[in-house]
Motif scaffolding. Structure first.
Motif, mmCIF file in Angstrom:
data_model
loop_
_atom_site.group_PDB
_atom_site.id
_atom_site.type_symbol
_atom_site.label_atom_id
_atom_site.label_comp_id
_atom_site.label_asym_id
_atom_site.label_seq_id
_atom_site.Cartn_x
_atom_site.Cartn_y
_atom_site.Cartn_z
ATOM 1 N N LEU A 197 0.811 -1.226 0.000
ATOM 2 C CA LEU A 197 0.000 0.000 0.000
ATOM 3 C C LEU A 197 0.843 1.274 0.000
ATOM 4 O O LEU A 197 0.288 2.370 -0.068
ATOM 5 C CB LEU A 197 -0.922 0.017 1.215
ATOM 6 N N GLU B 244 2.343 2.582 2.471
ATOM 7 C CA GLU B 244 1.823 3.289 3.642
ATOM 8 C C GLU B 244 2.711 2.978 4.832
ATOM 9 O O GLU B 244 2.960 1.821 5.137
ATOM 10 C CB GLU B 244 0.384 2.835 3.924
ATOM 11 N N LEU C 237 -7.701 2.744 6.400
ATOM 12 C CA LEU C 237 -7.534 2.592 4.963
ATOM 13 C C LEU C 237 -8.762 3.119 4.234
ATOM 14 O O LEU C 237 -9.885 3.010 4.727
ATOM 15 C CB LEU C 237 -7.323 1.117 4.612
ATOM 16 N N GLU D 43 -7.844 1.041 -0.926
ATOM 17 C CA GLU D 43 -6.800 0.300 -0.205
ATOM 18 C C GLU D 43 -7.352 -0.987 0.385
ATOM 19 O O GLU D 43 -6.685 -2.033 0.360
ATOM 20 C CB GLU D 43 -6.192 1.176 0.894
ATOM 21 N N ASN D 44 -8.582 -0.939 0.897
ATOM 22 C CA ASN D 44 -9.205 -2.160 1.415
ATOM 23 C C ASN D 44 -9.425 -3.184 0.311
ATOM 24 O O ASN D 44 -9.254 -4.377 0.523
ATOM 25 C CB ASN D 44 -10.507 -1.851 2.147
ATOM 26 N N THR E 261 -7.659 -1.128 9.087
ATOM 27 C CA THR E 261 -6.274 -0.659 9.101
ATOM 28 C C THR E 261 -5.342 -1.813 8.725
ATOM 29 O O THR E 261 -5.754 -2.984 8.756
ATOM 30 C CB THR E 261 -5.869 -0.162 10.502
#
Length: 85
Positions: free
Chosen positions: A30, A32, A39, A43-44, A70
């Protein structure tokens, strides 16, 4: 790397061996650095695709409404799932 492609070093049906490796793989996937940030929906989808590819049995990965929010939540989910809890 595409959304459903696991980070290098992992293959479908296999995965990082430790919790920290899984966390590192997801943060790399991601791009991140904060595993506690909520998220966004895309992203999920990426994380769900990652786990769907790694855990192909039907219904193994939680749907959007039940999915962790998350990276840390996903790591916890994966650890619990792998330990059979």
């Amino acid at each position: 790397m595409t959304a459903a492609t696991p980070p290098s070093g992992t293959k479908p049906g296999t995965g990082p061996e430790t919790e920290s490796e899984l966390r590192a793989g997801l943060t790399a996937l991601l791009q991140e650095s904060d595993p506690h940030r909520q998220l966004d929906s895309l992203e999920n989808v990426v994380v769900r695709a990652y786990f769907t590819r790694r855990i192909p049995e039907a219904g193994a990965v939680p749907g959007p409404a039940d999915a962790p929010k998350t990276i840390e939540g996903w790591v916890t989910w994966a650890v619990r799932r792998s330990s059979g809890s």
